[in-house]
Scaffold this motif. Sequence first.
Motif, PDB file in Angstrom:
ATOM      1  N   LEU A 191       5.443   3.764  -2.065  1.00 17.64           N
ATOM      2  CA  LEU A 191       5.560   4.066  -0.626  1.00 17.64           C
ATOM      3  C   LEU A 191       6.169   2.917   0.168  1.00 17.64           C
ATOM      4  CD1 LEU A 191       2.278   6.044   0.177  1.00 17.64           C
ATOM      5  CD2 LEU A 191       4.486   6.865  -0.707  1.00 17.64           C
ATOM      6  N   ALA A 192       5.908   1.674  -0.232  1.00 13.96           N
ATOM      7  CA  ALA A 192       6.465   0.537   0.521  1.00 13.96           C
ATOM      8  C   ALA A 192       7.996   0.562   0.481  1.00 13.96           C
ATOM      9  CB  ALA A 192       5.941  -0.786  -0.028  1.00 13.96           C
ATOM     10  N   ASN A 196       5.885  -4.096  -7.276  1.00 13.60           N
ATOM     11  CA  ASN A 196       6.683  -3.043  -6.642  1.00 13.60           C
ATOM     12  C   ASN A 196       5.703  -1.925  -6.298  1.00 13.60           C
ATOM     13  OD1 ASN A 196       8.588  -1.332  -5.679  1.00 13.60           O
ATOM     14  ND2 ASN A 196       9.834  -1.220  -7.525  1.00 13.60           N
ATOM     15  N   GLY A 197       4.935  -1.483  -7.304  1.00 14.59           N
ATOM     16  CA  GLY A 197       3.850  -0.552  -7.008  1.00 14.59           C
ATOM     17  C   GLY A 197       3.817   0.634  -7.956  1.00 14.59           C
ATOM     18  N   PHE A 198       2.881   1.532  -7.698  1.00 16.63           N
ATOM     19  CA  PHE A 198       2.824   2.796  -8.443  1.00 16.63           C
ATOM     20  C   PHE A 198       3.851   3.734  -7.822  1.00 16.63           C
ATOM     21  CE2 PHE A 198      -1.144   0.994  -9.816  1.00 16.63           C
ATOM     22  CZ  PHE A 198      -1.296   1.477 -11.113  1.00 16.63           C
ATOM     23  N   ARG A 199       4.613   4.374  -8.670  1.00 12.80           N
ATOM     24  CA  ARG A 199       5.754   5.155  -8.185  1.00 12.80           C
ATOM     25  C   ARG A 199       5.384   6.626  -8.000  1.00 12.80           C
ATOM     26  NH1 ARG A 199      10.427   1.622  -9.108  1.00 12.80           N
ATOM     27  NH2 ARG A 199      11.827   3.394  -8.739  1.00 12.80           N
ATOM     28  N   HIS A 229       3.260   7.897 -11.405  1.00  7.11           N
ATOM     29  CA  HIS A 229       3.606   8.101 -12.821  1.00  7.11           C
ATOM     30  C   HIS A 229       3.871   6.822 -13.602  1.00  7.11           C
ATOM     31  CE1 HIS A 229       7.306   8.575 -10.381  1.00  7.11           C
ATOM     32  NE2 HIS A 229       7.804   7.780 -11.289  1.00  7.11           N
ATOM     33  N   MET A 230       4.072   5.705 -12.889  1.00  6.64           N
ATOM     34  CA  MET A 230       4.168   4.423 -13.611  1.00  6.64           C
ATOM     35  C   MET A 230       3.939   3.280 -12.639  1.00  6.64           C
ATOM     36  SD  MET A 230       8.253   3.640 -14.057  1.00  6.64           S
ATOM     37  CE  MET A 230       8.737   4.991 -15.085  1.00  6.64           C
ATOM     38  N   TRP A 231       3.547   2.143 -13.212  1.00  8.22           N
ATOM     39  CA  TRP A 231       3.478   0.941 -12.375  1.00  8.22           C
ATOM     40  C   TRP A 231       4.703   0.074 -12.675  1.00  8.22           C
ATOM     41  CZ3 TRP A 231       3.607  -4.253 -13.477  1.00  8.22           C
ATOM     42  CH2 TRP A 231       3.553  -5.063 -12.332  1.00  8.22           C
TER      43      TRP A 231
END
Length: 336
Positions: free
Chosen positions: A217-218, A151-154, A237-239
């Motif tokens: 961002l995605a 999902n990614g880094f938020r 702040h989290m992955w």
Amino acid sequence: MPTLTRRRLIAGATALPLVAIRARAAGAAEFSYKLATNMPAAHPLNLRAQEAAARIAKATDGRVEIRVFPSSQLGSDTDTLSQLRSGAVELFTLSGLILSTLVPAASINGIGFAFKDYAQVWPAMDGALGAFVRGEIGKRGLIAMDRIWDNGFRHITTSTKPIARPEDLHGVKLRVPVSPLWTSMFAALGASPQSINFSEVYSALQTHVVDGQENPLAVVETAKLYEVQKYCSLTSHMWDGYWLLANRRAFDRLPQDAREIVMREMNQSALDQRADVAALNASLRGKLEGAGMVFNEVDTAPFREALRQAKFYADWRAKYGEAAWGVLEAAVGSLS
Ligand code: X2X
């Protein structure tokens, strides 16, 4: 003439020998499974799942058909998790943090600021930390495929103001996914977290039920959140990642060779999807700025300090237990 041809076919069909009817039935999929996701169709999660489904159909000679249902079409994440457990939905991509409502250990990768970068994420999730979480998932009637999807880094977005320091979050009504870890983390930072399923996020932002949300961002781009958000604060702040989950009974119904094909192709697509998401998350800032969003960089040290002072790390360490916490710290270094 078409009419005549059709009549002749219909007449012929009644006379088909049983063996021919059987052969036709075998041409249709023996196993038709639904794969649910919460992401819009254009997100790499769906594109790569679709590719895996095509390869699986081919490699199983059409015996296994997987239909991908994007955009929470089959229900919100909370609903779909219930359907996955009952077997009404056979496959589902779900954030480990949301899955933690059923499998508490599955949120552990989301501990605030635990991962620095992807160079830490993949060895951990493909290694001991991921194996530990998959083991816990396996105890609850579900199977998690080996490779977690990205999902990614938020980062935090709002319609009201940039977030540069923890104080900027005080009193901000921030949408978070339905998960105790998310609520606890943003409460510890002084925000007013509201649990809302992703299927409701766009309208919650549009109608100002909440001021902001946090996502990679995605997601901001493919779900068009930039239409209803102004500021993007790069908090990382989290992955967060998506486990590809299968209902165990449905998965075990597949013949052994088909199970292996499904796992192999889904794991391959997970790797392809990781590369897509990394590229998107690295390149989307400019595009989102073009759409009117205003970005700011963030010094994360004061956020971590605020979490520490609120006993966030100590509380979650106690909840997960020393063994699990040890596996996390072995991957990311000391967190307390
Ligand atoms: O609900 C969200 O924010 C999302 C899309 O990132 C997840 O699936 C956790």
